[in-house]
Design a protein around this motif. Structure first.
Motif, mmCIF file in Angstrom:
data_model
loop_
_atom_site.group_PDB
_atom_site.id
_atom_site.type_symbol
_atom_site.label_atom_id
_atom_site.label_comp_id
_atom_site.label_asym_id
_atom_site.label_seq_id
_atom_site.Cartn_x
_atom_site.Cartn_y
_atom_site.Cartn_z
ATOM 1 N N GLU A 85 6.138 0.923 -11.323
ATOM 2 C CA GLU A 85 6.378 2.347 -11.524
ATOM 3 C C GLU A 85 5.203 3.061 -12.183
ATOM 4 O O GLU A 85 5.215 4.278 -12.331
ATOM 5 N N LYS A 90 0.413 3.912 -8.452
ATOM 6 C CA LYS A 90 0.704 4.806 -7.336
ATOM 7 C C LYS A 90 -0.562 5.531 -6.876
ATOM 8 O O LYS A 90 -0.849 5.625 -5.675
ATOM 9 N N TYR A 101 4.553 5.976 -0.994
ATOM 10 C CA TYR A 101 4.864 4.995 -2.044
ATOM 11 C C TYR A 101 6.311 5.203 -2.456
ATOM 12 O O TYR A 101 6.695 6.308 -2.857
ATOM 13 N N THR A 103 9.400 3.524 -4.872
ATOM 14 C CA THR A 103 9.619 2.599 -5.979
ATOM 15 C C THR A 103 10.969 1.899 -5.853
ATOM 16 O O THR A 103 11.978 2.537 -5.537
ATOM 17 N N VAL A 222 0.702 12.072 -10.181
ATOM 18 C CA VAL A 222 0.170 11.435 -8.970
ATOM 19 C C VAL A 222 -0.500 12.444 -8.050
ATOM 20 O O VAL A 222 -1.684 12.336 -7.728
#
Length: 231
Positions: A85, A90, A101, A103, A222
């Motif tokens: 995580e 990421k 991506y 999780t 991200v």
């Protein structure tokens, strides 16, 4: 009659492989499975899949090291499905070439929606030729025009370039660094403040409610995703 799409699962956990295979087959796709990095790369060359679901915690090699070889050896869409995580993981995966991506633990329906989206954009091959329609917003990448409810929207060069990068890969997260390198150049890859200002301006011009954006969505720490579907 069109051939069913083929997905390669590279995952060492047999229970997760079984879950992924069941969902993929239920959606009408063909599933091919590998339990190790070595086996995954071998099947990539033999089976020539349309998409790859890649776990990062493989027994013989870190999955992050497979991203570039997979992208270099195949045109398959690559979705990372991992328990990691950490935001840095990421970002690294996306910057190395992963298309999305997800999780663990994941919702199977969300995974299937991501797969549908990835395959739809891969197989269409029209991203730079047909306008991208997102509700009442139309992005014409060929003529560099953006309209909202039929009215042309004036964007600065940087605003347009950021929007165009997102529109070329709708529904996929594009990292801050990748957007900054493409639009501002490698020397500005860390200037997230530049990007935030541009995204804020785009939301003011394109979103129905800029305070609750539905079009340009943030993946905290991200990057950004242009939301094109409601799968």
């Amino acid at each position: 009659m069109a051939l069913p799409t083929k997905l390669l699962i590279i995952e060492d956990d047999v229970h997760i492989r079984r879950l992924l295979r069941a969902g993929i087959q239920r959606a009408g796709h063909v599933a091919v499975e590998a339990a190790t990095a070595r086996e995954g790369l071998s099947l990539l060359d033999i089976e020539k899949p349309d998409a790859v679901l890649l776990d990062l915690g493989l027994p013989d090699r870190d999955g992050i090291e497979l991203i570039q070889p997979i992208k270099a050896r195949s045109t398959a869409t690559l979705l990372v499905v991992s328990a990691r995580e950490d935001v840095a993981e990421k970002v690294a995966a996306l910057d190395l070439g992963a298309d999305d991506y997800l999780t663990k633990p994941f919702d199977t329906e969300e995974l299937l929606a991501r797969i549908r989206t990835a395959l739809r954009h891969r197989l269409s091959g029209t991203a730079d030729h047909l306008p991208v329609q997102l509700g009442d917003v139309e992005i014409d990448l060929t003529h560099r025009r953006v309209r909202r409810a039929g009215t042309e929207v004036h964007l600065s060069p940087k605003e347009y370039e950021v929007l165009a990068e997102l529109a070329r890969r709708p529904d996929r997260v594009i990292s801050h660094a990748q957007l900054l390198r493409t639009v501002w150049g490698p020397a500005h890859a860390q200037r997230v403040d530049y990007l935030r200002i541009v995204v804020r301006n785009l939301r003011q011009k394109l979103e129905a409610d800029p305070a609750r954006p539905a079009l340009i969505q943030n993946e905290p720490g991200v990057g950004y995703r242009l939301k094109a579907t409601r799968d």
